[in-house]
Motif scaffolding. Structure first.
Motif, short mmCIF file in Angstrom:
data_model
loop_
_atom_site.label_atom_id
_atom_site.label_comp_id
_atom_site.label_asym_id
_atom_site.label_seq_id
_atom_site.Cartn_x
_atom_site.Cartn_y
_atom_site.Cartn_z
N ALA A 172 75.27 2.27 55.22
CA ALA A 172 76.20 1.31 54.61
C ALA A 172 76.02 -0.07 55.24
O ALA A 172 76.03 -1.09 54.53
N PHE A 173 75.82 -0.12 56.55
CA PHE A 173 75.60 -1.40 57.21
C PHE A 173 74.29 -2.03 56.74
O PHE A 173 74.20 -3.25 56.56
N PHE A 174 73.27 -1.21 56.52
CA PHE A 174 72.01 -1.69 55.98
C PHE A 174 72.24 -2.41 54.65
O PHE A 174 71.75 -3.53 54.44
N ALA A 175 72.99 -1.79 53.75
CA ALA A 175 73.25 -2.39 52.45
C ALA A 175 74.01 -3.71 52.60
O ALA A 175 73.71 -4.69 51.92
N TYR B 196 67.03 -9.31 57.74
CA TYR B 196 66.08 -8.26 57.38
C TYR B 196 65.84 -7.30 58.55
O TYR B 196 65.75 -6.09 58.36
N ILE B 197 65.74 -7.82 59.74
CA ILE B 197 65.53 -6.95 60.92
C ILE B 197 66.75 -6.07 61.13
O ILE B 197 66.62 -4.86 61.37
N ILE B 198 67.93 -6.65 61.02
CA ILE B 198 69.16 -5.87 61.17
C ILE B 198 69.24 -4.79 60.07
O ILE B 198 69.58 -3.63 60.34
N ALA B 199 68.89 -5.17 58.85
CA ALA B 199 68.90 -4.20 57.74
C ALA B 199 67.92 -3.07 58.00
O ALA B 199 68.23 -1.90 57.77
N ALA B 200 66.74 -3.42 58.49
CA ALA B 200 65.73 -2.39 58.75
C ALA B 200 66.20 -1.41 59.82
O ALA B 200 66.02 -0.19 59.68
N LEU C 28 48.52 -0.80 61.05
CA LEU C 28 48.65 -2.21 61.39
C LEU C 28 48.18 -3.12 60.26
O LEU C 28 48.84 -4.12 59.95
N ILE C 29 47.08 -2.76 59.62
CA ILE C 29 46.59 -3.55 58.49
C ILE C 29 47.59 -3.50 57.34
O ILE C 29 47.92 -4.53 56.74
N GLY C 30 48.09 -2.31 57.04
CA GLY C 30 49.08 -2.17 55.97
C GLY C 30 50.34 -2.97 56.24
O GLY C 30 50.89 -3.61 55.34
N SER C 31 50.79 -2.96 57.49
CA SER C 31 51.97 -3.74 57.86
C SER C 31 51.73 -5.24 57.67
O SER C 31 52.59 -5.96 57.16
N ALA C 32 50.57 -5.70 58.07
CA ALA C 32 50.24 -7.12 57.93
C ALA C 32 50.20 -7.52 56.45
O ALA C 32 50.74 -8.57 56.06
N ALA D 66 61.25 -8.57 49.02
CA ALA D 66 60.75 -9.15 50.27
C ALA D 66 61.10 -8.27 51.45
O ALA D 66 60.31 -8.14 52.40
N TYR D 67 62.25 -7.62 51.41
CA TYR D 67 62.66 -6.71 52.49
C TYR D 67 61.66 -5.57 52.66
O TYR D 67 61.46 -5.08 53.77
N GLY D 68 61.02 -5.17 51.58
CA GLY D 68 60.08 -4.05 51.66
C GLY D 68 59.02 -4.24 52.73
O GLY D 68 58.68 -3.31 53.46
N GLY D 69 58.49 -5.44 52.87
CA GLY D 69 57.47 -5.70 53.89
C GLY D 69 58.03 -5.56 55.29
O GLY D 69 57.37 -5.03 56.19
N VAL D 70 59.25 -6.05 55.48
CA VAL D 70 59.91 -5.93 56.78
C VAL D 70 60.16 -4.46 57.08
O VAL D 70 59.95 -3.98 58.20
N TYR D 71 60.62 -3.71 56.08
CA TYR D 71 60.89 -2.28 56.27
C TYR D 71 59.63 -1.53 56.68
O TYR D 71 59.65 -0.70 57.58
N ILE D 72 58.53 -1.81 56.02
CA ILE D 72 57.27 -1.13 56.36
C ILE D 72 56.90 -1.40 57.81
O ILE D 72 56.57 -0.48 58.57
N THR D 73 56.97 -2.65 58.21
CA THR D 73 56.61 -3.00 59.58
C THR D 73 57.58 -2.38 60.59
O THR D 73 57.16 -1.85 61.62
N ALA D 74 58.86 -2.42 60.28
CA ALA D 74 59.86 -1.82 61.17
C ALA D 74 59.65 -0.31 61.28
O ALA D 74 59.83 0.27 62.36
N SER D 75 59.24 0.32 60.20
CA SER D 75 58.98 1.76 60.23
C SER D 75 57.80 2.10 61.13
O SER D 75 57.81 3.10 61.85
N ILE D 76 56.78 1.26 61.09
CA ILE D 76 55.63 1.47 61.97
C ILE D 76 56.04 1.26 63.43
O ILE D 76 55.61 2.01 64.32
#
Length: 108
Positions: free
Chosen positions: A42-45, A7-11, A88-92, A62-72
């Motif tokens: 493409a690597f993300f996919a 998930y981190i690599i995808a983000a 920070l609250i939204g990411s948590a 489930a990736y959506g939560g990781v993406y949000i945090t990685a975006s922040i």
């Protein structure tokens, strides 16, 4: 590799690829930015296919939560804009939701 690693690599792939388009359109950078941007997307996919989940939709949700945090984190580290308490609250909350989706017990 564990799901969180993929998930981190995808983000990183998704945010990097999307930022390449942002740089081209919004920051006036060269269209050459699109080449590594598309490769990054493409690597993300590909990275998302490596997550051990029974169903693609659950892995993506489930990736959506990781993406949000990685975006922040991208906002803070790359764009030099510190997150506020709502970021920070939204990411948590998003990470909690991702954990529930990915690791919640399933009926057999």
């Amino acid at each position: 590799m564990a799901a969180i690693g993929w998930y981190i690599i995808a983000a990183l792939g998704e945010i990097g690829g999307c930022f390449a388009f942002w740089a081209w359109v919004r920051l006036g950078r060269s269209a050459w930015w699109l080449i590594p941007g598309m490769a990054s997307l493409a690597f993300f996919a590909f990275a998302l296919t490596r997550v051990e989940a029974d169903f693609a939709g659950r892995a993506y949700a489930a990736y959506g939560g990781v993406y949000i945090t990685a975006s922040i984190l991208w906002l803070w580290v790359v764009e030099r804009q510190p997150p506020d308490r709502w970021d920070l609250i939204g990411s948590a909350v998003a990470l909690l939701g991702a954990a529930i989706i990915l690791f919640g017990p399933r009926a057999a």
